[in-house]
Design an enzyme around this catalytic site. Structure first.
Site, PDB file in Angstrom:
ATOM      1  CB  SER A 101      -5.572   5.049 -18.463  1.00  0.00           C
ATOM      2  OG  SER A 101      -6.889   5.504 -18.633  1.00  0.00           O
TER       3      SER A 101
ATOM      4  NE  ARG B  69       5.615   5.576 -13.495  1.00  0.00           N
ATOM      5  CZ  ARG B  69       5.120   6.393 -12.565  1.00  0.00           C
ATOM      6  NH1 ARG B  69       5.526   7.653 -12.508  1.00  0.00           N
ATOM      7  NH2 ARG B  69       4.223   5.966 -11.700  1.00  0.00           N
TER       8      ARG B  69
ATOM      9  CG  ASP C  26      -8.101   4.237 -16.352  1.00  0.00           C
ATOM     10  OD1 ASP C  26      -7.378   4.808 -15.525  1.00  0.00           O
ATOM     11  OD2 ASP C  26      -7.851   3.092 -16.796  1.00  0.00           O
TER      12      ASP C  26
END
Ligand code: BGC
Length: 589
Positions: free
Chosen positions: A241, A256, A294
């Site tokens: 996630s 990132r 997620d």
């Protein structure tokens, strides 16, 4: 024992009716209290406020019973309201007002959100990433099979196996470990990913020993240790996630880190390959078949369990971080052509898009701002990034509150937590903040604190004062102190929910779902699956969202009513399993 879930487990519990009549037990208690009250009126004037408190609690039939684990902690009579404390509340109201997010700004936010959604669908490098997931069909509850799923996305790592029964229900066996803090900022990605693979091995040994033993035997008897029969290989859905540049259903490079993770050597690498390499090193019979965010998993899980024929439009997370994934027309995802991703099934004409809405409006053109938000951002590991998330999600609300509380402590007009009169008035014990209080530590205040404060409906806010003492080492806080803290909490929580509504409403409008399709009520529902500690535990979060929906002209009351929001608890695990299934099917064909 695996837990079996059905769709019924995923509906938000119905609200308490405000018209509940008194039960006989309550009437009896009320009568007893009135007698005690009358006696006290004549005997002890100092106890008046206590009795009034109890009576007013029974008067409020919608309030949950107050939770007070150590009821004796505040036996001393309450300090009475003093003139200097009036200025505390005035100051608290002033700070709380800084978090107001009026309907006008909210509507400007919706428009900007829709614009940034469109921009993200057209090109890479825009504020909102709008990541194509290569998942082109949502599930319908008939899928079957045994799948493995792991979930990395916040404070815990979860490993689970999911048996899909094909009738909208599933059984799940799972284990959860906290991710050691040092691994979140490890020097090399190997340190983190080898830890994850080890957890998968432990899980297989504990819960699927048959598969595990077959694999050990094979390792000992055949020359190729990884030469499993395909039936023995677990297809694994990897819920990861964080923002990933996805180029295929099980391929994607990390763009990132967010939520406090920071392992530079992983940025730009394919996270599925990193995990697969460590799994292979341990010789486990597991194939990383799908890479899943997620929010995407939540959308798939909700779709699998959601009642009725209506497909789910949106999956959203309001937990440590925040994000949303929705079903978009393939023809709108124009940047797909330039991405040179792997091939995918185009027959549905749709694709799930992971918005990465945490970075909506990083340029701060429309987001609300306060000095507390600014300081939080400046001192975070990623200043200028995830600006929406930093105003909405669980990881940040506690920190915003901590900073606002500190401002009230420092403000001479407010003097929060300083009982100046305690020396003169023996009724008061001295209010004190311990030197090592979590109030003085960055990230020291957990967002669960906000949920507890918001839920306290006792009229002397004794639960708030108890929690101030237990969690923040603030002793003998007065009722006014607690009230001031509650004012801040309500303001921060409400702004978070109204911002959440901006994102959800924008997606409904951008996809044309604000327009009624006519037909039966059930055909016309706009279905959403949500997960995360905020939406699950913060009292009234959904109510605030709905109130905001009604103030958006495109939705108004009619639109708000058509939106159905269901909790997809731990949906990302089931969702990952479902996507692994879709991927495995695509592999075969
Ligand atoms: C991440 C998203 C994730 C969300 C919720 C954000 O920080 O960027 O990828 O879906 O948190 O976990």
């Amino acid at each position: 024992m695996p837990i079996v879930y059905s769709s019924a487990d995923f509906e938000l519990s119905p609200k308490l009716s405000r018209r509940n009549p008194f039960t006989p037990a309550q009437l009896l208690s009320l009568a007893v209290l009135l007698v005690v009250f009358a006696i006290q009126v004549f005997r002890s004037p100092t106890l008046l406020s206590e009795d009034h408190i109890e009576v007013s609690y029974f008067g409020d039939k919608t309030a949950p019973p107050p939770v007070c684990k150590e009821p004796n902690l505040f036996e001393a009579p309450l300090p009475v309201t003093r003139p200097d404390k009036m200025s505390l509340l005035a100051e608290a109201k002033r700070v709380a007002a800084e978090f107001e997010y009026p309907a006008e700004d909210l509507n400007i936010g919706v428009k900007a959100f829709i614009e940034q959604m469109h921009e993200g669908l057209q090109k890479t490098g825009s504020s909102m990433s709008q990541i194509p997931t290569y998942v082109t069909a949502v599930t319908n509850g008939t899928e079957k099979g045994l799948y493995l799923a792991v979930d990395l996305g916040g404070t815990n790592f979860r490993v689970c196996s999911i048996q899909l029964h094909g009738d909208t229900t599933f059984s799940i066996t799972q284990s959860k470990v906290a991710i050691p803090k040092e691994l979140m900022v490890a020097k090399t990605s190997k340190e983190l990913f080898s830890f994850l693979a080890k957890q998968i091995e432990n899980f297989l040994k504990a819960h699927h020993d048959d598969h595990y033993q077959a694999q050990i035997q094979r390792r000992q008897t055949v020359s190729s240790p990884n030469g499993f029969r395909s039936a023995e290989i677990f297809q694994l859905g990897f819920t990861f996630s964080f923002p990933v540049n996805q180029v295929g259903i099980n391929r994607g490079t990390l763009a990132r880190w967010t939520k406090g993770f920071d392992i530079q050597d992983a940025v730009g690498k394919d996270v599925c390959e990193l995990l697969q390499a460590e799994i292979d090193d341990l010789g486990l019979p597991v194939k990383v078949a799908a890479l899943v965010n997620d929010a995407v998993g939540t959308l798939m899980a909700r779709s699998y369990t959601s009642p009725g024929k209506t497909g789910t439009l949106l999956g959203a997370i309001f937990g440590t971080g925040t994000n949303g994934a929705y079903v978009e027309k393939l023809s709108n995802v124009t940047k797909l052509e330039s991405l040179k991703g792997s091939d995918y099934d185009k027959s549905t004409g749709e694709m799930i898009v992971n918005t990465e809405w945490g970075s909506f409006d990083n340029q701060m053109s429309v987001l609300p701002n306060t000095p507390y938000d600014e300081a939080l951002d400046q001192e975070s590991v990623n200043p200028g990034i995830q600006m929406f998330e930093k105003r909405v999600s669980g990881m940040f609300l506690g920190e915003i509150l901590r900073r606002a509380i500190l401002a009230l402590i420092k403000e001479p007009k407010a003097k929060l937590f300083s009982d100046e009169h305690s020396g003169k008035n023996e009724l008061h014990s001295t209010t004190s903040i311990a030197e090592d209080s979590a109030l003085y530590k960055q990230w020291g205040l957990d967002t669960s604190f906000l949920s507890i404060v918001a839920a306290d409906s006792t009229s002397d806010l004794r639960v708030v004062r108890q929690t101030l003492s237990k969690d923040l080492s603030v002793d003998a806080a007065s009722a006014e102190d607690a009230e001031a803290v509650k004012l801040l909490v309500n303001a921060i929580g409400k702004r978070s929910a109204r911002l959440s509504a901006v994102a959800m409403a924008a997606i409904v409008i951008a996809t044309g779902n604000h327009l009624s399709h006519g037909g039966s009520v059930s055909d016309d529902i706009v279905d959403m699956g949500v997960d995360g500690s905020l939406v699950e535990f913060y009292p009234g979060f959904e109510d605030y969202i709905r109130e905001a929906f009604r103030s958006i002209p495109e939705l108004a009351l009619e639109g708000e009513k058509r939106i159905r929001i269901g909790i997809a608890k731990d949906g990302s695990g089931v969702g990952a399993a479902l996507i692994a299934l879709v991927a495995a099917q695509a592999d075969k064909s």
